[in-house]
Scaffold this active site. Structure first.
Site, PDB file in Angstrom:
ATOM      1  N   ARG A 274      77.288 109.371  67.924  1.00  0.00           N
ATOM      2  CA  ARG A 274      78.271 108.512  68.601  1.00  0.00           C
ATOM      3  C   ARG A 274      78.767 109.094  69.921  1.00  0.00           C
ATOM      4  O   ARG A 274      79.238 108.350  70.776  1.00  0.00           O
ATOM      5  CB  ARG A 274      79.469 108.257  67.663  1.00  0.00           C
ATOM      6  CG  ARG A 274      79.320 107.030  66.821  1.00  0.00           C
ATOM      7  CD  ARG A 274      79.470 105.737  67.629  1.00  0.00           C
ATOM      8  NE  ARG A 274      80.879 105.330  67.720  1.00  0.00           N
ATOM      9  CZ  ARG A 274      81.552 105.235  68.848  1.00  0.00           C
ATOM     10  NH1 ARG A 274      80.967 105.511  69.982  1.00  0.00           N
ATOM     11  NH2 ARG A 274      82.811 104.847  68.830  1.00  0.00           N
TER      12      ARG A 274
ATOM     13  N   ASP B  88      77.423  95.729  62.104  1.00  0.00           N
ATOM     14  CA  ASP B  88      78.821  95.351  61.878  1.00  0.00           C
ATOM     15  C   ASP B  88      78.892  93.857  61.586  1.00  0.00           C
ATOM     16  O   ASP B  88      78.065  93.079  62.074  1.00  0.00           O
ATOM     17  CB  ASP B  88      79.698  95.690  63.086  1.00  0.00           C
ATOM     18  CG  ASP B  88      81.172  95.711  62.680  1.00  0.00           C
ATOM     19  OD1 ASP B  88      81.636  96.742  62.170  1.00  0.00           O
ATOM     20  OD2 ASP B  88      81.829  94.664  62.815  1.00  0.00           O
TER      21      ASP B  88
ATOM     22  N   ARG C 270      82.206 108.026  60.535  1.00  0.00           N
ATOM     23  CA  ARG C 270      82.804 109.158  61.262  1.00  0.00           C
ATOM     24  C   ARG C 270      83.100 110.387  60.427  1.00  0.00           C
ATOM     25  O   ARG C 270      83.287 111.459  60.970  1.00  0.00           O
ATOM     26  CB  ARG C 270      84.077 108.684  61.976  1.00  0.00           C
ATOM     27  CG  ARG C 270      83.773 107.832  63.187  1.00  0.00           C
ATOM     28  CD  ARG C 270      84.963 107.019  63.598  1.00  0.00           C
ATOM     29  NE  ARG C 270      85.278 106.057  62.546  1.00  0.00           N
ATOM     30  CZ  ARG C 270      86.217 105.137  62.634  1.00  0.00           C
ATOM     31  NH1 ARG C 270      86.961 105.072  63.705  1.00  0.00           N
ATOM     32  NH2 ARG C 270      86.426 104.290  61.640  1.00  0.00           N
TER      33      ARG C 270
ATOM     34  N   ARG D 152      80.767 101.888  54.008  1.00  0.00           N
ATOM     35  CA  ARG D 152      80.931 102.656  55.261  1.00  0.00           C
ATOM     36  C   ARG D 152      80.402 104.083  55.129  1.00  0.00           C
ATOM     37  O   ARG D 152      80.962 105.014  55.728  1.00  0.00           O
ATOM     38  CB  ARG D 152      82.391 102.701  55.701  1.00  0.00           C
ATOM     39  CG  ARG D 152      82.993 101.362  56.072  1.00  0.00           C
ATOM     40  CD  ARG D 152      82.609 100.977  57.494  1.00  0.00           C
ATOM     41  NE  ARG D 152      83.275  99.759  57.890  1.00  0.00           N
ATOM     42  CZ  ARG D 152      84.332  99.714  58.688  1.00  0.00           C
ATOM     43  NH1 ARG D 152      84.826 100.808  59.186  1.00  0.00           N
ATOM     44  NH2 ARG D 152      84.884  98.559  58.981  1.00  0.00           N
TER      45      ARG D 152
ATOM     46  N   TYR E 145      88.751  87.092  62.124  1.00  0.00           N
ATOM     47  CA  TYR E 145      88.560  87.752  63.428  1.00  0.00           C
ATOM     48  C   TYR E 145      88.406  86.718  64.541  1.00  0.00           C
ATOM     49  O   TYR E 145      88.949  86.882  65.635  1.00  0.00           O
ATOM     50  CB  TYR E 145      87.347  88.688  63.383  1.00  0.00           C
ATOM     51  CG  TYR E 145      87.646  89.941  62.598  1.00  0.00           C
ATOM     52  CD1 TYR E 145      88.422  90.957  63.151  1.00  0.00           C
ATOM     53  CD2 TYR E 145      87.193  90.105  61.292  1.00  0.00           C
ATOM     54  CE1 TYR E 145      88.727  92.099  62.429  1.00  0.00           C
ATOM     55  CE2 TYR E 145      87.495  91.248  60.556  1.00  0.00           C
ATOM     56  CZ  TYR E 145      88.263  92.244  61.132  1.00  0.00           C
ATOM     57  OH  TYR E 145      88.581  93.363  60.416  1.00  0.00           O
TER      58      TYR E 145
HETATM   59  O1  CP3 Z   1      78.782 100.628  55.330  1.00  0.00           O
HETATM   60  C1  CP3 Z   1      78.082 101.149  56.238  1.00  0.00           C
HETATM   61  O2  CP3 Z   1      77.931 102.372  56.350  1.00  0.00           O
HETATM   62  C2  CP3 Z   1      77.352 100.222  57.173  1.00  0.00           C
HETATM   63  C3  CP3 Z   1      78.016  99.941  58.418  1.00  0.00           C
HETATM   64  C4  CP3 Z   1      79.236  99.035  58.473  1.00  0.00           C
HETATM   65  C5  CP3 Z   1      80.152  99.128  59.543  1.00  0.00           C
HETATM   66  N1  CP3 Z   1      81.030  98.091  59.446  1.00  0.00           N
HETATM   67  C6  CP3 Z   1      80.126 100.162  60.593  1.00  0.00           C
HETATM   68  C7  CP3 Z   1      81.332 100.421  61.390  1.00  0.00           C
HETATM   69  C8  CP3 Z   1      79.637  97.954  57.672  1.00  0.00           C
HETATM   70  C9  CP3 Z   1      79.058  97.449  56.375  1.00  0.00           C
HETATM   71  C10 CP3 Z   1      80.768  97.370  58.320  1.00  0.00           C
HETATM   72  C11 CP3 Z   1      81.447  96.155  57.826  1.00  0.00           C
HETATM   73  C12 CP3 Z   1      82.713  95.736  58.433  1.00  0.00           C
HETATM   74  N2  CP3 Z   1      83.072  95.770  59.749  1.00  0.00           N
HETATM   75  C13 CP3 Z   1      83.772  95.129  57.717  1.00  0.00           C
HETATM   76  C14 CP3 Z   1      83.752  94.806  56.232  1.00  0.00           C
HETATM   77  C15 CP3 Z   1      84.025  95.997  55.414  1.00  0.00           C
HETATM   78  C16 CP3 Z   1      85.448  96.459  55.451  1.00  0.00           C
HETATM   79  O3  CP3 Z   1      85.678  97.594  55.898  1.00  0.00           O
HETATM   80  O4  CP3 Z   1      86.325  95.695  55.020  1.00  0.00           O
HETATM   81  C17 CP3 Z   1      84.803  94.842  58.626  1.00  0.00           C
HETATM   82  C18 CP3 Z   1      86.143  94.225  58.293  1.00  0.00           C
HETATM   83  C19 CP3 Z   1      84.353  95.244  59.908  1.00  0.00           C
HETATM   84  C20 CP3 Z   1      85.067  95.105  61.207  1.00  0.00           C
HETATM   85  C21 CP3 Z   1      85.314  96.417  61.842  1.00  0.00           C
HETATM   86  N3  CP3 Z   1      84.339  97.202  62.432  1.00  0.00           N
HETATM   87  C22 CP3 Z   1      86.540  97.079  61.955  1.00  0.00           C
HETATM   88  C23 CP3 Z   1      87.865  96.582  61.419  1.00  0.00           C
HETATM   89  C24 CP3 Z   1      86.292  98.273  62.654  1.00  0.00           C
HETATM   90  C25 CP3 Z   1      87.328  99.255  63.157  1.00  0.00           C
HETATM   91  C26 CP3 Z   1      87.908 100.056  62.082  1.00  0.00           C
HETATM   92  C27 CP3 Z   1      87.191 101.363  62.008  1.00  0.00           C
HETATM   93  O5  CP3 Z   1      86.817 101.764  60.903  1.00  0.00           O
HETATM   94  O6  CP3 Z   1      87.067 101.976  63.081  1.00  0.00           O
HETATM   95  C28 CP3 Z   1      84.896  98.363  62.909  1.00  0.00           C
HETATM   96  C29 CP3 Z   1      84.170  99.473  63.557  1.00  0.00           C
HETATM   97  C30 CP3 Z   1      83.118 100.154  62.723  1.00  0.00           C
HETATM   98  N4  CP3 Z   1      82.167  99.504  61.970  1.00  0.00           N
HETATM   99  C31 CP3 Z   1      82.887 101.553  62.629  1.00  0.00           C
HETATM  100  C32 CP3 Z   1      81.772 101.730  61.802  1.00  0.00           C
HETATM  101  C33 CP3 Z   1      81.094 103.032  61.431  1.00  0.00           C
HETATM  102  C34 CP3 Z   1      83.667 102.644  63.370  1.00  0.00           C
HETATM  103  C35 CP3 Z   1      83.173 102.624  64.785  1.00  0.00           C
HETATM  104  C36 CP3 Z   1      83.001 103.967  65.447  1.00  0.00           C
HETATM  105  O7  CP3 Z   1      82.010 104.687  65.206  1.00  0.00           O
HETATM  106  O8  CP3 Z   1      83.843 104.270  66.303  1.00  0.00           O
END
Ligand code: CP3
Length: 355
Positions: A52, A88, A43, A39, A164
């Site tokens: 964003r 994602d 943010r 990640r 999910y």
């Molecule tokens: O790693 C990176 O920088 C690449 C981008 C990336 C995102 N999600 C961007 C994201 C990657 C590799 C993921 C994978 C992902 N997404 C996983 C597996 C990794 C982990 O954390 O266990 C999972 C379970 C998800 C599902 C997901 N997407 C969730 C649970 C959430 C909400 C939680 C949160 O952090 O807000 C997201 C949203 C998400 N995916 C964001 C980002 C940057 C936040 C969204 C925003 O900008 O508002």
């Protein structure tokens, strides 16, 4: 120099052109262990928040020019040794025909998969047709990075995607998903197999577009016992690993909460095991010997501590790994309110400290 890795596994010209991350994943000689952060585009970076403000999360994932921009932000800001595609794990679920929403409180699927009919309605999408923005973003990123660092492609593991799809959003223990596993095991296996075909095709398309390594995220796999993971998750995950290795890229399997699943993870044939902070990397290296590279595994909350503490923890892990095949990372994604200077201190410590 790294004594345990110093046998010249490849001629010098090959070594110098192989990115550090790919060499480490292949257990080849490396001048140091590479570092990146799960990640890392997110943010905690003000430049990410600025983008964003202009676009929704899904809109960002689906606009190649913007996805490429935020992918490269942490490479410039932190000096990490790899870029990871901004996307994602839930994007392929949408391409399979499920509605996916990103709300303030995380992802939500308003019409989850609860029976055989819903499983049979899921399509295995052609990535070029249903997710063309992914390959388009990768091509821009690869061109713009011009070989500076490799690009990591990724997807969710079949079990985590099923969590999910069936529970319909985040959950403490994904009880509905596990209930389906017990009540309708053949249906659950069919769901995982269909997810595996979708993930494999998506990752193959990412490789064709230019990524140098792929990571499969089984973030919630630790909710299963070893027997359950071997019965349901292993066949579907191993199928993805072998299809991607056949394309010539190393594969990382990340699993959250699973110190009890390490042998099972290795049995997928993955090149790299991504581990969280609940396990000591040296224990895994002692047990699995030459089979794998380990990736991880600082507790993400350590990045709230002062940089001097972060450095101490990096040094402690470096001593345990003792220069065996390793890729630095956190044990899970970076948290959204970590100070940028602490993330920078972490990356610098990983690049400087050699046990
Ligand atoms: O790693 C990176 O920088 C690449 C981008 C990336 C995102 N999600 C961007 C994201 C990657 C590799 C993921 C994978 C992902 N997404 C996983 C597996 C990794 C982990 O954390 O266990 C999972 C379970 C998800 C599902 C997901 N997407 C969730 C649970 C959430 C909400 C939680 C949160 O952090 O807000 C997201 C949203 C998400 N995916 C964001 C980002 C940057 C936040 C969204 C925003 O900008 O508002």
């Amino acid at each position: 120099m790294n004594p345990s890795l110093s046998t010249p596994a490849a001629p010098p010209d090959v070594m110098s052109s192989t990115p550090l991350l790919v060499a480490a994943a292949r257990r080849q000689a490396c001048k140091r262990a590479p570092v990146w952060i799960m990640r890392q585009a997110g943010r905690y970076l003000p430049e990410y928040r600025a983008v964003r403000e202009t676009v929704s999360f899904m809109g960002l994932c689906k606009t190649p020019e913007l996805a490429a921009e935020v992918t490269i932000q942490p490479v410039d800001r932190l000096g990490v040794d790899a870029a990871i595609l901004f996307s994602d794990i839930l994007i392929p679920l949408e391409a399979m025909g499920l509605e996916v929403e990103f709300t303030e409180r995380g992802p939500r699927l308003p019409a989850p998969v609860r029976d055989r009919a819903a499983i049979d309605r899921l399509v295995v999408p052609d990535p070029a047709e249903k997710m063309p923005f992914v390959a388009a973003a990768i091509r821009i990123i690869v061109e713009r990075l011009a070989g500076r660092v490799p690009v990591i492609g990724f997807a969710g593991a079949p079990f985590t995607l099923a969590c999910y799809a069936v529970d319909g959003g985040g959950s403490k223990d994904f009880a509905r998903t596990r209930a389906m596993m017990h009540s309708a095991p053949a249906d659950f296996a069919a769901l995982l197999d269909r997810l595996a075909d979708t993930v494999a095709a998506s990752l193959e398309a990412q490789v064709d577009a230019g990524v140098g390594l792929v990571q499969i995220f089984d973030s919630w796999g630790g909710n299963l016992s070893e027997g359950q993971w071997r019965t349901f998750a292993l066949p579907a995950t191993a199928k993805i690993v072998s299809r991607l290795q056949a394309r010539g890229v190393p594969v990382t399997l990340y699993l959250g909460g699973g110190p009890h699943l390490i042998d099972a993870m290795a049995d997928t044939g993955a090149d790299v095991l991504g581990l969280d902070w609940r396990v000591d990397l040296e224990t895994v290296l002692d047990r699995l010997g030459d089979r794998v590279t380990v990736q991880g595994n600082l507790d993400p909350t350590l990045l709230y501590a002062p940089p001097a503490r972060i450095r101490e923890e990096v040094a402690r892990i470096a001593r345990g790994v003792a220069q065996r095949p390793h890729i630095w990372n956190l044990g899970h994604g970076i948290l959204p309110d970590v100070p940028v200077e602490h993330a920078q201190a972490f990356v610098r410590a990983c690049q400087e400290i050699q046990a």
